[in-house]
Design an enzyme around this catalytic site. Structure first.
Site, short mmCIF file in Angstrom:
data_model
loop_
_atom_site.label_atom_id
_atom_site.label_comp_id
_atom_site.label_asym_id
_atom_site.label_seq_id
_atom_site.Cartn_x
_atom_site.Cartn_y
_atom_site.Cartn_z
N PRO A 1 0.83 -1.21 0.00
CA PRO A 1 0.00 0.00 0.00
C PRO A 1 0.86 1.26 0.00
O PRO A 1 1.87 1.33 0.71
CB PRO A 1 -0.77 -0.11 1.32
CG PRO A 1 0.09 -0.94 2.21
CD PRO A 1 0.86 -1.87 1.31
N CYS B 1 2.37 29.89 -15.19
CA CYS B 1 1.92 30.48 -16.45
C CYS B 1 1.32 29.39 -17.31
O CYS B 1 1.95 28.90 -18.27
CB CYS B 1 3.09 31.13 -17.15
SG CYS B 1 3.59 32.61 -16.31
N1 LLP Z 1 2.87 -1.57 -6.04
C1 LLP Z 1 3.09 -1.33 -7.34
C2 LLP Z 1 3.80 -2.31 -8.14
C3 LLP Z 1 2.61 -0.14 -7.92
O1 LLP Z 1 2.81 0.07 -9.21
C4 LLP Z 1 1.94 0.80 -7.10
C5 LLP Z 1 1.45 2.06 -7.67
C6 LLP Z 1 1.75 0.52 -5.75
C7 LLP Z 1 2.23 -0.69 -5.24
C8 LLP Z 1 1.05 1.46 -4.80
O2 LLP Z 1 -0.25 1.72 -5.16
P1 LLP Z 1 -1.22 2.52 -4.16
O3 LLP Z 1 -1.42 1.66 -2.95
O4 LLP Z 1 -0.55 3.80 -3.81
O5 LLP Z 1 -2.46 2.73 -4.95
N2 LLP Z 1 0.39 8.73 -9.57
C9 LLP Z 1 -0.90 8.07 -9.43
C10 LLP Z 1 -0.79 6.72 -8.80
C11 LLP Z 1 0.13 5.78 -9.53
C12 LLP Z 1 0.29 4.46 -8.84
C13 LLP Z 1 1.33 3.64 -9.52
N3 LLP Z 1 1.62 2.40 -8.88
C14 LLP Z 1 -1.82 8.98 -8.65
O6 LLP Z 1 -1.43 10.08 -8.29
O7 LLP Z 1 -2.98 8.64 -8.41
#
Ligand code: LLP
Length: 432
Positions: free
Chosen positions: A292, A362
């Protein structure tokens, strides 16, 4: 009252985070400012690892996805809770190393890892490398041989489950830049090769089905699919896969109307599915990993800005300009992500206006959000944007040569700096 429960209002009518007065924080540390609630970060980590202990009898590990928020102090917090890290670049690894993080609890990801990164992984002794493709496996084998090491690896698998907020789509799984596809047989062929590699230990399989997911069902489906694959490998190759990493993606509350399942429920239901499937398939229960990111830090963070101009365009909209914007929070311009905002020095007043909060770049699209309910905001007020703890600081940039903001950690009402604000000299540091 607010989207995150760690926020309150004190006698002065100021917004508080874990008891700290946000107006005092803005005065002391300047704006824009990221503020992170350490107690809430710890509580979120514990909710995951305690429920892993409870529902999967301690045979699970929580690896915080450091892409959501990485700095040395965060690594220290995660380490002190006994949890692991998911890192995806040499920069995230280096941050962890410099923070004294136990590297055997780190999983290293990436669909295009460089030789330098693979070498660094072996040098510092990361726990697992999650291998994305066959050429990478070959490069890693050669590097491991050269360095006299035998790293543990997992394979990144596309389980064919794509999860969005409320839908599960079983198409498009091949069209992803990450990992090995199951249904084409690619993953099985790759495992066949990996189990006979002399320079790596094939330890586990990994999948990640998406981010900001509210439903538990896609996680259960992913677990079932992955266990089916583990059983196939056991039956056809006689090889026992020991680790199952189900990635991250647990959704959080950005708006009051969002209603994600409690993290404990995810773990309870997924653990039950894993146990039942293992019994049915006649395989040993694997060690379970989750990653997470957002769920640990998202609700724990807020961003404080100072209001500059207020611009009323009659019958169209009211712009409230703040001293940050897309460089410190690019999520609106990238994903139209919605946030809740509060005038922190008027937090006891009703949010009875609807405004557009605009950044200072900008660029017309540089907005924090549109149609946002807010108290009447004027020049000099402090606006807090809530639940910005994930993918804000970590995605910050220096467009218009703006300095990236500081990060302050708050614990029991006391604040301390975690990352200093960039200076003007930082801006030209690498210029020649
Ligand atoms: N594990 C892997 C292999 C991942 O690719 C990711 C996220 C996570 C764990 C963690 O996921 P989470 O629990 O945070 O959902 N920039 C985007 C989110 C991109 C997530 C990419 N991978 C945003 O701002 O919503």
């Amino acid at each position: 009252m607010f989207v995150s429960e760690n926020l309150g209002v004190n006698a002065k009518g100021h917004l508080t985070i874990d008891g700290a007065d946000t107006i005092e924080l803005a005065q002391q540390y300047g704006t824009p400012l990221y503020v992170m609630d350490e107690n809430l970060i710890r509580e979120n980590l514990r909710r995951f690892h305690d429920s892993m202990n409870k529902f999967y009898e301690g045979r699970g590990e929580v690896h915080f996805a450091s892409k959501a928020f990485s700095c040395m102090e965060m690594c220290r917090i995660v380490a002190s809770e006994g949890d692991g890290l998911d890192a995806v670049s040499i920069g995230e690894l280096y941050t962890a190393v410099k923070a004294g993080f136990p590297m055997e609890k780190v999983g290293f990801h990436g669909n295009n890892k460089s030789d330098e990164e693979l070498r660094y992984c072996l040098e510092v002794g990361v726990g697992h490398i999650i291998v994305d493709n066959i050429p990478e496996l070959h490069r890693l084998e050669a590097i491991a041989k050269d360095m006299g090491k035998k790293p543990h690896i997992m394979f990144r698998i596309k389980p064919g489950i794509e999860a969005h907020t409320h839908e599960k789509v079983l198409t498009g799984q091949i069209d992803s830049k990450f990992g090995f596809a199951l249904e084409t047989g690619e993953a099985f062929e790759a495992v066949k090769e990996a189990v006979s590699c002399g320079n790596v230990v094939f330890y586990g399989v990994h999948c990640h089905i998406g981010s900001q997911i509210f439903d538990i069902e896609p996680f259960e489906e992913a677990a079932k699919t992955m266990l089916g694959f583990i059983a196939k490998v056991k039956n056809e190759l006689g090889y026992e896969i020991k680790g199952l990493n189900l990635g991250g993606g647990f959704g959080i509350k950005y708006l009051t109307e969002h209603d994600p399942e409690p993290f404990e429920k995810f773990i309870e239901r997924v653990s039950a599915v894993v146990k039942a499937q293992c019994a049915e398939l006649g395989i040993a229960q694997p060690r379970m990993y989750i990653e997470p990111g957002r769920a640990i830090v998202g609700s724990a963070g807020i961003t404080l800005y100072k209001v500059g101009a207020r611009k009323v365009i009659p019958d169209i909209r009211t712009y409230i300009s703040v001293d940050g914007g897309m460089p410190d929070n690019p999520r609106y311009i990238l994903y139209q992500s919605e946030y809740e905002a509060v005038v922190a020095n008027k937090a006891d007043q009703p949010r009875d206006e609807k405004v557009t909060i605009a950044g200072r770049c900008c660029e017309s699209g540089d907005l924090i959000g549109e149609n946002m309910p807010l108290q009447h905001a004027e020049s000099g007020d402090i606006i807090a944007v809530l639940a910005t703890g994930a993918y804000n600081f970590s995605m910050a940039m220096t467009y218009n040569r703006l300095q990236r903001p500081a990060v302050v950690f708050v614990k029991d009402g006391e604040a301390r700096i975690g990352v200093r604000r960039e200076s003007l000299d930082d801006i030209i540091r690498n210029d020649v």
